[in-house]
Design an enzyme around this catalytic site. Structure first.
Site, PDB file in Angstrom:
ATOM      1  N   HIS A 126     -47.199  36.737 -25.050  1.00 32.19           N
ATOM      2  CA  HIS A 126     -48.675  37.329 -25.020  1.00 32.19           C
ATOM      3  C   HIS A 126     -48.454  38.804 -25.839  1.00 32.19           C
ATOM      4  O   HIS A 126     -49.460  39.476 -26.025  1.00 32.19           O
ATOM      5  CB  HIS A 126     -49.115  37.420 -23.878  1.00 32.19           C
ATOM      6  CG  HIS A 126     -49.362  36.291 -23.157  1.00 32.19           C
ATOM      7  ND1 HIS A 126     -50.343  35.255 -23.670  1.00 32.19           N
ATOM      8  CD2 HIS A 126     -49.101  35.742 -21.755  1.00 32.19           C
ATOM      9  CE1 HIS A 126     -50.534  34.345 -22.690  1.00 32.19           C
ATOM     10  NE2 HIS A 126     -49.982  34.645 -21.518  1.00 32.19           N
ATOM     11  N   ASP A 163     -46.390  26.571 -23.405  1.00 33.30           N
ATOM     12  CA  ASP A 163     -46.779  27.100 -22.009  1.00 33.30           C
ATOM     13  C   ASP A 163     -48.333  27.179 -21.768  1.00 33.30           C
ATOM     14  O   ASP A 163     -49.063  26.610 -22.856  1.00 33.30           O
ATOM     15  CB  ASP A 163     -46.773  28.649 -22.451  1.00 33.30           C
ATOM     16  CG  ASP A 163     -46.976  29.534 -21.140  1.00 33.30           C
ATOM     17  OD1 ASP A 163     -45.925  30.166 -20.427  1.00 33.30           O
ATOM     18  OD2 ASP A 163     -48.159  30.060 -20.788  1.00 33.30           O
ATOM     19  N   HIS A 165     -50.622  28.857 -21.239  1.00 36.24           N
ATOM     20  CA  HIS A 165     -51.580  30.009 -21.672  1.00 36.24           C
ATOM     21  C   HIS A 165     -51.431  29.934 -23.193  1.00 36.24           C
ATOM     22  O   HIS A 165     -50.044  29.938 -23.711  1.00 36.24           O
ATOM     23  CB  HIS A 165     -51.303  31.151 -21.064  1.00 36.24           C
ATOM     24  CG  HIS A 165     -51.382  30.938 -19.626  1.00 36.24           C
ATOM     25  ND1 HIS A 165     -50.109  30.923 -18.783  1.00 36.24           N
ATOM     26  CD2 HIS A 165     -52.507  31.484 -18.707  1.00 36.24           C
ATOM     27  CE1 HIS A 165     -50.660  31.209 -17.415  1.00 36.24           C
ATOM     28  NE2 HIS A 165     -51.983  31.314 -17.234  1.00 36.24           N
ATOM     29  N   ASP A 250     -45.749  26.456 -16.989  1.00 40.67           N
ATOM     30  CA  ASP A 250     -46.735  26.547 -16.166  1.00 40.67           C
ATOM     31  C   ASP A 250     -47.872  25.542 -16.194  1.00 40.67           C
ATOM     32  O   ASP A 250     -48.936  25.589 -15.614  1.00 40.67           O
ATOM     33  CB  ASP A 250     -47.489  28.079 -15.956  1.00 40.67           C
ATOM     34  CG  ASP A 250     -47.249  28.797 -17.354  1.00 40.67           C
ATOM     35  OD1 ASP A 250     -47.125  27.884 -18.486  1.00 40.67           O
ATOM     36  OD2 ASP A 250     -47.754  29.933 -17.671  1.00 40.67           O
TER      37      ASP A 250
END
Ligand SMILES: [Zn+2]
Length: 338
Positions: A126, A163, A165, A250
């Site tokens: 991120h 991931d 996200h 995740d």
């Protein structure tokens, strides 16, 4: 068998010092290492992740950003945003995290092994060139890919981000580039909100960013189907000389931060497809830890992924799943022959 990189400094970064309920605890890494130690490290060679230099970080990040994290850490730490914390030990941890990704990439490109895994914190995908966000300070995988391009003779690198996200930082680092293909699967509608199928990169880099959002509740069938029928064919056309995986865990059904429903073995099945792709290309394959906030599920998923990277299991073919895969394939085929 594989090269495993980590460093004790990565345990010292602890956002819970400032926010006690923060999901990114050092226990995540401890759980991984307890499990691997119990399995004799799967026969992998363990190496210490060296610190990255600030010059390495500045391959991707602005000097202002690097300095601001260093100075905040030296001053005792603080919150960068409501998710992202820096403590006294965080800058050093982040140097070893990025340095581990770089050292793994260098070792793989030097032919020391075919596969690697970096168990590091804080995670990176991120972090944008000029800002930290989403638990991430510096974009470890992006720094490693850029180092490979600038200094290690790689002309085309692929980053695959599984991931749950969207890896907005990695996309921003390379969205105008044709030499780094960034492909991500992620749950749509959750943090950080970016990563729509329509965003295929910018300018000269159009077509070299591929976002594959999936709905909440998605299971392994959809993830594997997108990999087999979209990601692998694109990668075969791109002909990467290096494949890096932003390996967040995740999307696991036990994870508290998202709503996908993968099993621990699902990550191994994804890894099998990437391993076959890498072998067919003769390209090294290295995974770098991102998210994963249910420590037991994380540890099991990492072990199974490492086993798959090292050769266990076979890439299984799945029927093209649902309309989503067909939609994604038809969208992406404007740029790539699928
Ligand atoms: Zn994540």
């Amino acid at each position: 068998m594989g090269l495993y990189f980590s460093h004790p400094a990565c345990l010292e970064h602890d956002p819970r010092e400032q926010m006690p309920s923060h999901p990114d605890s050092p226990e995540r890494l401890r759980a991984i290492e307890r499990r691997l130690a119990g399995a004799d490290w799967l026969g992998w060679e363990r190496r210490q992740a060296p610190p990255a230099s600030e010059a390495d970080l500045e391959l991707v990040h602005t000097r202002r950003h690097v300095e601001s994290v260093r100075e905040l850490s030296a001053a005792g730490g603080g919150a960068i945003d409501p998710d992202t914390y820096v403590g006294e030990a965080s800058f050093r941890a982040a140097l070893h995290a990025a340095g581990g990704a770089c050292a793994m990439t260098g070792a793989l490109l030097a032919g020391e092994d075919e596969v690697g895994f970096c168990a590091i914190r804080p995670s990176g995908h991120h972090a944008e060139p000029d800002r930290a966000m989403g638990f991430c300070l510096f974009d470890n995988v992006a720094v490693a890919a850029e180092l490979a391009i600038r200094e290690l003779g790689v002309e085309r690198a692929m980053i695959f981000d599984w991931d749950v996200h969207h890896g907005n930082g990695t996309v921003e680092a390379f969205r105008r580039r044709r030499d780094v293909l960034v492909v991500g699967l992620h749950q749509q509608g959750i943090y950080p909100g970016s990563g729509s199928l329509a965003d295929m990169g910018s300018g000269e880099g159009e077509g070299f960013t591929i976002n594959l959002p999936v709905p909440a509740g998605s299971e392994e069938d959809l993830w594997l189907s997108l990999i087999e029928h979209v990601v692998v064919p694109v990668a075969q056309s791109f002909e990467p000389q290096l494949i890096l995986v932003s390996a967040g865990f995740d999307a696991h059904r036990d994870d508290p931060l998202a709503g996908c429903r993968l099993e621990s073995a699902s990550f191994a099945r994804m890894a099998c497809h990437l391993r076959e792709l890498a072998r067919a290309r003769g390209a090294p394959l290295g995974a770098v830890l991102e998210g994963g906030y249910a420590p037991a599920a994380l540890a099991e998923s990492v072990e199974l992924t490492m086993r798959a990277l090292a050769g266990e299991g076979e890439a299984e073919s799945a029927a093209p799943e649902a309309l989503l895969t067909a939609d994604a394939a038809s969208h992406v085929s404007r740029y790539w022959e699928l």
